[in-house]
Design a protein around this motif. Structure first.
Motif, PDB file in Angstrom:
ATOM      1  N   PRO A  89       0.808  -1.222   0.000  1.00 24.06           N
ATOM      2  CA  PRO A  89       0.000   0.000   0.000  1.00 24.06           C
ATOM      3  C   PRO A  89       0.843   1.275   0.000  1.00 24.06           C
ATOM      4  CG  PRO A  89      -0.019  -1.034   2.170  1.00 24.06           C
ATOM      5  CD  PRO A  89       0.655  -1.995   1.255  1.00 24.06           C
ATOM      6  N   THR A  90       2.122   1.162   0.406  1.00 20.64           N
ATOM      7  CA  THR A  90       3.009   2.323   0.439  1.00 20.64           C
ATOM      8  C   THR A  90       3.748   2.504  -0.876  1.00 20.64           C
ATOM      9  OG1 THR A  90       3.340   2.074   2.820  1.00 20.64           O
ATOM     10  CG2 THR A  90       4.952   3.398   1.626  1.00 20.64           C
ATOM     11  N   LEU A  91       4.319   1.417  -1.421  1.00 19.66           N
ATOM     12  CA  LEU A  91       5.180   1.518  -2.595  1.00 19.66           C
ATOM     13  C   LEU A  91       4.426   1.352  -3.908  1.00 19.66           C
ATOM     14  CD1 LEU A  91       8.268  -0.505  -1.296  1.00 19.66           C
ATOM     15  CD2 LEU A  91       7.863   1.960  -1.197  1.00 19.66           C
ATOM     16  N   ARG A  92       3.534   0.350  -4.001  1.00 19.49           N
ATOM     17  CA  ARG A  92       2.721   0.107  -5.195  1.00 19.49           C
ATOM     18  C   ARG A  92       3.588   0.023  -6.459  1.00 19.49           C
ATOM     19  NH1 ARG A  92      -2.592   0.771  -3.889  1.00 19.49           N
ATOM     20  NH2 ARG A  92      -3.049   1.948  -1.981  1.00 19.49           N
ATOM     21  N   PHE A  93       4.598  -0.857  -6.419  1.00 21.16           N
ATOM     22  CA  PHE A  93       5.499  -1.001  -7.561  1.00 21.16           C
ATOM     23  C   PHE A  93       4.803  -1.651  -8.753  1.00 21.16           C
ATOM     24  CE2 PHE A  93       9.860  -1.229  -5.201  1.00 21.16           C
ATOM     25  CZ  PHE A  93       9.730   0.117  -4.883  1.00 21.16           C
ATOM     26  N   THR A  94       5.261  -1.274  -9.950  1.00 21.22           N
ATOM     27  CA  THR A  94       4.889  -1.976 -11.170  1.00 21.22           C
ATOM     28  C   THR A  94       5.971  -3.020 -11.467  1.00 21.22           C
ATOM     29  OG1 THR A  94       6.078  -0.468 -12.635  1.00 21.22           O
ATOM     30  CG2 THR A  94       3.807   0.118 -12.055  1.00 21.22           C
ATOM     31  N   THR A  95       5.721  -3.861 -12.464  1.00 18.63           N
ATOM     32  CA  THR A  95       6.731  -4.857 -12.850  1.00 18.63           C
ATOM     33  C   THR A  95       8.027  -4.178 -13.289  1.00 18.63           C
ATOM     34  OG1 THR A  95       5.010  -6.402 -13.545  1.00 18.63           O
ATOM     35  CG2 THR A  95       7.230  -6.779 -14.404  1.00 18.63           C
ATOM     36  N   VAL A  96       7.902  -3.089 -14.024  1.00 16.30           N
ATOM     37  CA  VAL A  96       9.087  -2.351 -14.475  1.00 16.30           C
ATOM     38  C   VAL A  96       9.814  -1.734 -13.280  1.00 16.30           C
ATOM     39  CG1 VAL A  96       9.907  -0.411 -15.859  1.00 16.30           C
ATOM     40  CG2 VAL A  96       8.139  -1.928 -16.758  1.00 16.30           C
ATOM     41  N   ASP A  97       9.068  -1.264 -12.273  1.00 18.98           N
ATOM     42  CA  ASP A  97       9.693  -0.711 -11.069  1.00 18.98           C
ATOM     43  C   ASP A  97      10.563  -1.755 -10.376  1.00 18.98           C
ATOM     44  OD1 ASP A  97       8.505   1.749 -11.411  1.00 18.98           O
ATOM     45  OD2 ASP A  97       6.795   1.304 -10.107  1.00 18.98           O
ATOM     46  N   VAL A  98      10.059  -2.995 -10.324  1.00 24.04           N
ATOM     47  CA  VAL A  98      10.834  -4.071  -9.696  1.00 24.04           C
ATOM     48  C   VAL A  98      12.143  -4.276 -10.453  1.00 24.04           C
ATOM     49  CG1 VAL A  98      10.881  -6.532  -9.174  1.00 24.04           C
ATOM     50  CG2 VAL A  98       8.793  -5.220  -8.759  1.00 24.04           C
ATOM     51  N   GLY A  99      12.071  -4.279 -11.782  1.00 23.61           N
ATOM     52  CA  GLY A  99      13.285  -4.410 -12.587  1.00 23.61           C
ATOM     53  C   GLY A  99      14.254  -3.268 -12.357  1.00 23.61           C
ATOM     54  N   ASP A 148       8.953   5.433  -0.296  1.00 24.71           N
ATOM     55  CA  ASP A 148       8.455   5.571  -1.663  1.00 24.71           C
ATOM     56  C   ASP A 148       9.450   4.919  -2.620  1.00 24.71           C
ATOM     57  OD1 ASP A 148      10.595   7.321  -1.859  1.00 24.71           O
ATOM     58  OD2 ASP A 148       9.364   9.135  -2.008  1.00 24.71           O
ATOM     59  N   PHE A 149       9.169   5.003  -3.918  1.00 29.78           N
ATOM     60  CA  PHE A 149      10.006   4.362  -4.925  1.00 29.78           C
ATOM     61  C   PHE A 149      11.434   4.872  -4.878  1.00 29.78           C
ATOM     62  CE2 PHE A 149      11.809   4.726  -9.252  1.00 29.78           C
ATOM     63  CZ  PHE A 149      11.922   3.383  -9.566  1.00 29.78           C
ATOM     64  N   TRP A 150      11.630   6.185  -4.783  1.00 28.35           N
ATOM     65  CA  TRP A 150      12.963   6.769  -4.857  1.00 28.35           C
ATOM     66  C   TRP A 150      13.797   6.466  -3.623  1.00 28.35           C
ATOM     67  CZ3 TRP A 150      14.482   7.735  -9.427  1.00 28.35           C
ATOM     68  CH2 TRP A 150      13.574   8.153 -10.401  1.00 28.35           C
TER      69      TRP A 150
END
Length: 510
Positions: A89-99, A148-150
């Motif tokens: 619920p905090t990060l909500r990564f996409t498949t590309v984000d994981v890569g 977050d993502f960054w």
């Protein structure tokens, strides 16, 4: 090797002594070192290579080799937690984000290897043991607090930097402390211990993700904290590992190098071993505080350019092969086989077992059959097996279980091949540039094959096309076969040979 018999006795090192006060080692050996007008005469290397395997070597393997367990833990957590990070619920990564986060970890490892490799050759192996481990500990603990993502990307980058620095310091020290006749199997077994960490990461992900409340961040945050806790244990174990005597003597610390080797020999005798006579005489080295970068470049680009080509091919091929597939392992299972994210760890456990057993069981053949034959064979066979399995995947002929078994077989062989790449780039270059050479090949190889691999496969998997993923597998297979051919033609027969005979030290004087 019986881990229960490790003696955790600290080394007590006297301060460096003047040459005139150095005593001749028992057994009639020549003086360990004698300094004269900027030169130092030493028999440190043959004294280390004549040693039988002892509890001291087991301690070195455990305390330093555990680095690969940490890396395996980190990589597996990143792969096993991919589904949880997408559902966070905090990060909500996409498949590309994981890569991208996988590539951030590897980019950090590349830059960390270069920077800490340079420091390792200047400041010594032991100092860097603690610096790089401290970086890893801090960064992996911070990853658990990502918001977050960054922030996640930054902390994974720093974690990778610590692990990359560990590779250079640890590989250098292990090869310099291990007797020549055991070097191949020892180095492969240590690199293969990456998969002990992978199995641990799989278990951690199973337990924590399985018990975490649905839609919670708790599971993946606790998983990353496990790595930091393991690192604290390693800090304690490394207090008993001495500085590399080979590094000490080239930097003018002959007295300290003599004291370290003398203590190791005394421990060996106390454990009931008899030391064989020294087979080769002493050598003369020019004392230096560091090796200029220009000299490193000349050695890699001119003096040893064929070896440089071999090292680059081996490292780049295995980096793409491993990182592209393993960083996206969980995505294949969840996206194409419908495996729940919390169950991915069960599929990683047998995969990790095959990877660990490969170097452990095949390692001795690298010392007996020989480096060139075994490295070329394991690279080529790995590539061919991946091509066949990739084709079966593309036509949907495999279940999740069958896919896992196929990968177990492939990586039983590929794990030995990948481990031999680290062995090769460490032993075929001179002592003064060993750490920086390992860093260079790790960095360039990982930069070419490792950073791009997870990102490429993230995009291929996101397309939902099995044919697209098969293209990625074919690329990895082709790189491995090509690297095997390069090794067969230009590889070095380094088995059972002293490091100084494989590559003459830059400071050696006739």
């Amino acid at each position: 090797m019986n881990l229960r018999n490790i003696s955790f006795q600290a080394f007590t090192l006297p301060s460096a002594q003047p040459a005139a006060r150095l005593h001749e080692p028992s057994g009639g050996a020549a003086p360990a070192s004698r300094r004269d007008a900027g030169m130092i005469e030493t028999d440190i290397a043959p004294r280390l290579d004549r040693l039988p395997w002892d509890r001291f070597h087991t301690l070195v393997v455990v305390a330093l080799g555990i680095t690969w367990i940490l890396d395996g833990l980190e990589v597996t957590l990143a792969g096993s937690l991919a589904g949880a990070l997408e559902q966070s619920p905090t990060l909500r990564f996409t498949t590309v984000d994981v890569g991208l986060t996988g590539s951030a970890y590897l980019t950090g490892a590349v830059l960390g290897a270069i920077f800490f490799g340079w420091l390792t050759d200047r400041l010594g192996r032991k100092k860097l043991f603690f610096i790089t481990l401290a970086v890893y500990l801090s960064a992996t603990a911070a990853t658990a607090l990502s918001w977050d993502f960054w922030s996640f990307m930054l902390f994974r980058f720093l974690t990778g930097a610590g692990i990359g620095g560990e590779y250079t310091a640890i590989n250098s020290a292990i090869q310099e402390l291990t007797p020549a006749r055991y070097r191949g199997r020892t180095d492969l077994a240590i690199n293969g211990s990456f998969w002990v960490g992978a199995a641990l990461g799989a278990v951690v992900s199973i337990v924590l993700l399985g018990r975490a409340p649905p839609g919670s961040d708790l599971g993946w945050r606790l998983a990353f904290l496990v790595g930091a806790l393991l690192g604290l244990v390693i800090l304690f174990m490394r207090m008993w590992i001495p500085e590399s005597p080979r590094w000490l003597v080239t930097h003018g610390h002959g007295g300290e190098a003599h004291a370290v080797v003398g203590e190791i020999e005394a421990r060996v005798r106390r454990h009931g071993h008899t030391l064989s006579p020294i087979e080769t005489g002493s050598s003369r080295l020019r004392v230096r505080t560091h090796t200029p970068i220009r000299e490193v470049v000349v050695a890699l680009v001119h003096t040893w350019r064929t070896r440089t080509l071999v090292g680059l091919c081996l490292m780049a091929a295995q980096a793409f092969f491993y990182n592209a597939i393993f960083f996206t392992y969980a995505l294949i299972l969840t996206n194409f086989y419908g495996i729940p994210a919390a169950h991915v760890g069960w599929y990683i456990l047998p995969f990790a077992l095959g990877n660990f057993l490969g170097p452990l069981l095949l390692g001795r053949f690298f010392d007996t059959i020989g480096r060139k034959t075994m490295i070329a064979a394991t690279y080529a066979v790995s590539g061919l097996l991946l091509a066949v399995t990739g084709w079966l995947f593309s036509i949907a002929a495999l279940s999740a279980e069958a896919q896992t078994i196929a990968w177990m077989v492939i990586f039983f062989v590929a794990s030995a091949a990948a481990s031999s790449a680290y062995l090769t780039v460490g032993e075929i270059f001179p002592l003064e540039i060993r750490a920086l050479a390992i860093a260079f090949f790790y960095a360039v190889g990982t930069g070419i094959g490792g950073v791009a691999g997870p990102l490429l496969f993230g995009w291929l998997i996101a397309s939902g096309s099995r044919a697209s993923v098969f293209f990625g597998y074919l690329l990895g297979a082709a790189l491995m076969v090509a690297a095997g051919v390069v090794e067969w033609v230009w590889g070095i027969a380094a088995e059972r040979r002293p490091l100084e005979a494989i590559a003459r030290p830059l400071a050696a004087v006739e």
